[in-house]
Motif scaffolding. Structure first.
Motif, PDB file in Angstrom:
ATOM      1  N   ILE A 147       0.833  -1.206   0.000  1.00 20.31           N
ATOM      2  CA  ILE A 147       0.000   0.000   0.000  1.00 20.31           C
ATOM      3  C   ILE A 147       0.869   1.258   0.000  1.00 20.31           C
ATOM      4  CG2 ILE A 147      -1.702   1.308   1.333  1.00 20.31           C
ATOM      5  CD1 ILE A 147      -2.773  -1.422   2.319  1.00 20.31           C
ATOM      6  N   MET A 148       1.890   1.274   0.854  1.00 15.64           N
ATOM      7  CA  MET A 148       2.784   2.443   0.913  1.00 15.64           C
ATOM      8  C   MET A 148       3.492   2.664  -0.422  1.00 15.64           C
ATOM      9  SD  MET A 148       4.517   2.645   4.720  1.00 15.64           S
ATOM     10  CE  MET A 148       5.364   1.077   4.653  1.00 15.64           C
ATOM     11  N   ILE A 149       3.943   1.556  -1.037  1.00 12.40           N
ATOM     12  CA  ILE A 149       4.630   1.676  -2.329  1.00 12.40           C
ATOM     13  C   ILE A 149       3.663   2.163  -3.398  1.00 12.40           C
ATOM     14  CG2 ILE A 149       5.809   0.370  -4.139  1.00 12.40           C
ATOM     15  CD1 ILE A 149       6.920  -1.406  -1.809  1.00 12.40           C
ATOM     16  N   GLY A 150       2.387   1.782  -3.270  1.00  6.80           N
ATOM     17  CA  GLY A 150       1.369   2.284  -4.190  1.00  6.80           C
ATOM     18  C   GLY A 150       1.203   3.787  -4.113  1.00  6.80           C
ATOM     19  N   TRP A 151       1.479   4.385  -2.948  1.00  9.27           N
ATOM     20  CA  TRP A 151       1.437   5.848  -2.810  1.00  9.27           C
ATOM     21  C   TRP A 151       2.547   6.511  -3.622  1.00  9.27           C
ATOM     22  CZ3 TRP A 151       1.307   5.519   3.271  1.00  9.27           C
ATOM     23  CH2 TRP A 151       0.063   5.030   3.674  1.00  9.27           C
ATOM     24  N   LEU A 172       7.655  -1.582   9.912  1.00 11.40           N
ATOM     25  CA  LEU A 172       6.851  -0.621   9.148  1.00 11.40           C
ATOM     26  C   LEU A 172       7.161   0.836   9.506  1.00 11.40           C
ATOM     27  CD1 LEU A 172       3.398  -2.431   8.901  1.00 11.40           C
ATOM     28  CD2 LEU A 172       5.071  -2.038   7.083  1.00 11.40           C
ATOM     29  N   PRO A 173       7.272   1.192  10.795  1.00 10.56           N
ATOM     30  CA  PRO A 173       7.640   2.588  11.090  1.00 10.56           C
ATOM     31  C   PRO A 173       8.992   2.991  10.507  1.00 10.56           C
ATOM     32  CG  PRO A 173       6.721   1.538  13.044  1.00 10.56           C
ATOM     33  CD  PRO A 173       6.908   0.448  12.028  1.00 10.56           C
ATOM     34  N   VAL A 174       9.983   2.102  10.602  1.00  6.24           N
ATOM     35  CA  VAL A 174      11.295   2.404  10.023  1.00  6.24           C
ATOM     36  C   VAL A 174      11.184   2.551   8.507  1.00  6.24           C
ATOM     37  CG1 VAL A 174      13.617   1.493   9.595  1.00  6.24           C
ATOM     38  CG2 VAL A 174      12.618   1.345  11.882  1.00  6.24           C
ATOM     39  N   GLY A 175      10.441   1.633   7.866  1.00  3.92           N
ATOM     40  CA  GLY A 175      10.250   1.706   6.421  1.00  3.92           C
ATOM     41  C   GLY A 175       9.584   3.000   5.991  1.00  3.92           C
ATOM     42  N   LYS A 206      10.132  10.112   4.756  1.00  3.34           N
ATOM     43  CA  LYS A 206      10.728  11.244   5.457  1.00  3.34           C
ATOM     44  C   LYS A 206      12.173  11.479   5.033  1.00  3.34           C
ATOM     45  CE  LYS A 206       6.979  11.936   7.774  1.00  3.34           C
ATOM     46  NZ  LYS A 206       6.116  13.098   7.478  1.00  3.34           N
ATOM     47  N   PHE A 207      12.899  10.394   4.730  1.00  6.61           N
ATOM     48  CA  PHE A 207      14.292  10.520   4.314  1.00  6.61           C
ATOM     49  C   PHE A 207      14.463  10.429   2.797  1.00  6.61           C
ATOM     50  CE2 PHE A 207      14.647   9.503   8.752  1.00  6.61           C
ATOM     51  CZ  PHE A 207      15.746  10.217   9.191  1.00  6.61           C
ATOM     52  N   GLY A 208      13.357  10.278   2.077  1.00  7.31           N
ATOM     53  CA  GLY A 208      13.383  10.367   0.623  1.00  7.31           C
ATOM     54  C   GLY A 208      13.947   9.174  -0.117  1.00  7.31           C
ATOM     55  N   LEU A 209      14.025   7.989   0.520  1.00 11.06           N
ATOM     56  CA  LEU A 209      14.556   6.813  -0.170  1.00 11.06           C
ATOM     57  C   LEU A 209      13.495   6.075  -0.978  1.00 11.06           C
ATOM     58  CD1 LEU A 209      16.969   5.281   2.516  1.00 11.06           C
ATOM     59  CD2 LEU A 209      17.552   6.637   0.504  1.00 11.06           C
ATOM     60  N   VAL A 240      11.417   1.626   2.103  1.00  9.92           N
ATOM     61  CA  VAL A 240      10.404   0.693   2.603  1.00  9.92           C
ATOM     62  C   VAL A 240      10.990  -0.710   2.718  1.00  9.92           C
ATOM     63  CG1 VAL A 240       8.161  -0.360   2.145  1.00  9.92           C
ATOM     64  CG2 VAL A 240       8.508   2.075   1.670  1.00  9.92           C
ATOM     65  N   TRP A 241      11.769  -1.107   1.715  1.00 10.76           N
ATOM     66  CA  TRP A 241      12.361  -2.442   1.734  1.00 10.76           C
ATOM     67  C   TRP A 241      13.439  -2.579   2.810  1.00 10.76           C
ATOM     68  CZ3 TRP A 241      12.748  -6.964  -1.724  1.00 10.76           C
ATOM     69  CH2 TRP A 241      11.563  -7.156  -2.428  1.00 10.76           C
ATOM     70  N   ILE A 242      14.177  -1.514   3.105  1.00  7.59           N
ATOM     71  CA  ILE A 242      15.151  -1.578   4.198  1.00  7.59           C
ATOM     72  C   ILE A 242      14.430  -1.807   5.524  1.00  7.59           C
ATOM     73  CG2 ILE A 242      16.859  -0.257   5.509  1.00  7.59           C
ATOM     74  CD1 ILE A 242      17.644   1.112   2.892  1.00  7.59           C
ATOM     75  N   GLY A 243      13.266  -1.187   5.685  1.00 12.19           N
ATOM     76  CA  GLY A 243      12.462  -1.419   6.876  1.00 12.19           C
ATOM     77  C   GLY A 243      12.058  -2.884   7.011  1.00 12.19           C
ATOM     78  N   LEU A 244      11.684  -3.504   5.900  1.00 12.21           N
ATOM     79  CA  LEU A 244      11.346  -4.928   5.923  1.00 12.21           C
ATOM     80  C   LEU A 244      12.553  -5.773   6.303  1.00 12.21           C
ATOM     81  CD1 LEU A 244       9.146  -5.125   2.688  1.00 12.21           C
ATOM     82  CD2 LEU A 244       8.372  -5.045   5.061  1.00 12.21           C
TER      83      LEU A 244
END
Length: 486
Positions: free
Chosen positions: A301-305, A440-443, A449-452, A457-461
Motif C-alpha cells: 500500500i505504501m509503495i502504491g502511494w 513498518l515505522p522504520v520503512g 521522510k528521508f526520501g529513499l 520501505v524495503w530496508i524497513g522490511l
C-alpha cells in the motif's frame, strides 16, 4: 509521486565501477566463506540433516509449485501492462493478508498429528483430521465474506482508479477459490503430520500445468473463449485449486493406509475439546503469519502511494523472493514435524538437534538464493516485464532481497520448529513487535521522510526480518530445554 531511479536509491547507484565491484565482491566472499562452514557442519551432522531433507524436499517442491502459480500469473498478467500487474499485486496482497490466518490455522494440525505419531497415539490422529476439516471450511467461509465486503472499500487505500477497477472482480473470483484451497490444505497438513509428503507435491506440480493452460486460454481469449484478461487469471487459479482439492481427496479416501483414520468428508461427531486444541495452536499460528504478511501487504500500500512503476517493481522482486521463501517454508515444515515427533517421544536432545539442524539448513538454502539474486539482479526482472524503468527499480530491490535472505530463512524456520513444540503465543508477540513496531515505522521514515522511496520501505522490511530471526532463535533455545507435557 514517482521518484526517478537516482533519487530512490542513491546509496546503491551513485558509486563508481570500482566501489560497486568491491561491494559485490565483499558480499560474495562472505557468502562463500559461509558455505564452507555449512559444508563442514553437514559432514558432522549428516544423519540428522538427511532426516530433515527427506521430509523437506517434497514440501519444498510443493511450496515452490504453489508460488510458481503466482509467478506464472504475474508473468502472463505482466504482458497486459503495468496497471493489471499492479492490480494483481494489490489484490493478492490484500487477500493473502486475511487468508493467511486461515492457512496458519490449518497448518497447526501437522505438528499436533506429528506429536501423536511420536507418542504412538495413532487412534487420535483421525479425530484431529475430521475436526480440522470442519474448522478450516468455516474459516474459509469467513475469509470469503470478508473479501466480498472489502472490495467496496478499495478506494480508501489511496490507489489509482484504474487499479481499483481491475482489482474488484479479480478479488471476488480469487475469494471463491478459497473453498477448494482450504479442503486441499486440510488433507495436505494431515498426511504431512503422518510424514507422507509426496502426494501433495505431485498434485501441486500437476496443478501448475493446468494453471498455465487455463491462464493462456482465459487471459488472452484462446480456443474460442472470451478474452478475460486479469479476471481470466483469477478463474485459472480457481480451476487449478479445484483440481488440487479433488485430487488429494480422492487419493487419501481411496488409499488403504488411511482407512484407520476415517478420512471421509463428513461432519458427524463434532469434538469440541479437539476443536479448542486446534484453535489454541492454529489461531496464534495464523496471526504469526498475519503480522508478517500484513507488514508486506501494508508495504504494498505504501509503495502504491509512490507510483505504479514502483508497485510493479515490488511485485516482481517480492515474487522472486517468495520462491526462495517457499523453499525455506518446506524446511520449516519438516523441522516442525521432526521436532513434534521428538516431543512425542519425550526426547529433549532430539528436539534441540532437529530444531537447530533445520535452522542451519534454512540458512544454507537462503545463502544460495542471495547469491542468485545478486548475480542475476539485472536479468531476472526481464522474465516479468520489458518496461526499463520498472526493471531498473526491481534490480535494486533484488539487492536488498539478497541481503535479507538469511534473516528470512531463520525466522521462517524458527516459527516452524516452535510450532513443533506447540509454542505459538510467544512467537505471535515476537512477530507483532518485529514487523509492526519496528519494520513498518522504520520503512515509512526511510521511504517518505528521508526520501529513499521504495528502497527505504524495503530496508524497513529487512530490519524487521532480522529482529524476528534473532528473537525466535533465542526463544527456541530457551523453550527446547524442558519437556513438553502431551
Amino acid at each position: 509521486m514517482i521518484f526517478p531511479p537516482d533519487s530512490t536509491s542513491h546509496w546503491l547507484v551513485k558509486v563508481g565501477p570500482d566501489e560497486s565491484r568491491g561491494f559485490l565482491l565483499s558480499h560474495l566472499l562472505k557468502l562463500f566463506l559461509f558455505e564452507i562452514f555449512m559444508l563442514k557442519f553437514f559432514r558432522e551432522n549428516k544423519s540428522y540433516i538427511q532426516n530433515t531433507l527427506k521430509l523437506a524436499y517434497p514440501v519444498i517442491i510443493g511450496q515452490l509449485g504453489l508460488i510458481m502459480m503466482g509467478v506464472v500469473d504475474s508473468i502472463m498478467v505482466g504482458e497486459l501492462g503495468a496497471v493489471p500487474l499492479a492490480a494483481a499485486s494489490l489484490s493478492n496482497s490484500l487477500i493473502f493478508l486475511v487468508l493467511i490466518i486461515a492457512i496458519g490455522n490449518a497448518v497447526a494440525v501437522t505438528p499436533l498429528v506429528a506429536i501423536l505419531v511420536g507418542a504412538k497415539k495413532l487412534n487420535e490422529c483421525g479425530i484431529y483430521f475430521r475436526q480440522s476439516l470442519i474448522v478450516n471450511l468455516i474459516m474459509g467461509l469467513i475469509v470469503f465474506f470478508i473479501i466480498l465486503a472489502g472490495v467496496n472499500y478499495l478506494h480508501l487505500l489511496g490507489q489509482s482508479h484504474a487499479v481499483q477497477q481491475k482489482a474488484k472482480s479479480y478479488m471476488i473470483i480469487i475469494g471463491l477459490s478459497i473453498f477448494p484451497l482450504m479442503i486441499f490444505q486440510t488433507y495436505k497438513q494431515f498426511i504431512e503430520g503422518l510424514s507422507i509428503l509426496r502426494p501433495a507435491m505431485i498434485i501441486t506440480l500437476a496443478a501448475n500445468l493446468i494453471n498455465v493452460f487455463a491462464n493462456w486460454v482465459l487471459i488472452f481469449g484462446k480456443l474460442g473463449f472470451p478474452r478475460l484478461e486479469l479476471d481470466g487469471a483469477g478463474w485459472a487459479t480457481f480451476i487449478s485449486r479445484l483440481f488440487m482439492a479433488a485430487s488429494l481427496m480422492i487419493f487419501v479416501m481411496r488409499n488403504q493406509r488411511f482407512k484407520i483414520y476415517d478420512v471421509s468428508f463428513h461432519f458427524k461427531s463434532i469434538n469440541f475439546p479437539v476443536i479448542k486444541k486446534i484453535l489454541s495452536v492454529g489461531l496464534p499460528s495464523g496471526f504469526q503469519y498475519f503480522f508478517e504478511v500484513g507488514a508486506f501487504s501494508f508495504a504494498v500500500i505504501m509503495i502504491g502511494w509512490i507510483g505504479a512503476n514502483e508497485l510493479a517493481a515490488h511485485q516482481i522482486a517480492i515474487s522472486l523472493a517468495s520462491i526462495s521463501f517457499m523453499g525455506v517454508l518446506g524446511i520449516s515444515q519438516a523441522g516442525g514435524i521432526l521436532v513434534g515427533n521428538a516431543v512425542g517421544e519425550q526426547n529433549i536432545n532430539l528436539v534441540r538437534k532437529n530444531g537447530f539442524n533445520a535452522i542451519i539448513l534454512g540458512m544454507m538454502w537462503m545463502t544460495v538464493s542471495g547469491l542468485i539474486f545478486i548475480l542475476f539482479r539485472n536479468y531476472l526482472p526481464y522474465i516479468y516485464i520489458r518496461d526499463e524503468i520498472v526493471i531498473h527499480i526491481a534490480s535494486q530491490l533484488l539487492v536488498i532481497a539478497a541481503l535479507f535472505q538469511l534473516s528470512d530463512g531463520i525466522q521462517a524456520v524458527g516459527i516452524g520448529i516452535l510450532r513443533g513444540l506447540t509454542d505459538v503465543k510467544g512467537p505471535t508477540v515476537i512477530t507483532f513487535i518485529a514487523y509492526w513496531v519496528i519494520s513498518l515505522p522504520v520503512g515509512y521514515l526511510l521511504g517518505f521522510k528521508f526520501g529513499l522511496g521504495v528502497i527505504g520501505v524495503w530496508i524497513g522490511l529487512l530490519i524487521g526480518l532480522s529482529c524476528s530471526a534473532v528473537m525466535l532463535t533465542l526463544r527456541f533455545n530457551y523453550k527446547s530445554r524442558k519437556l513438553i507435557i502431551i
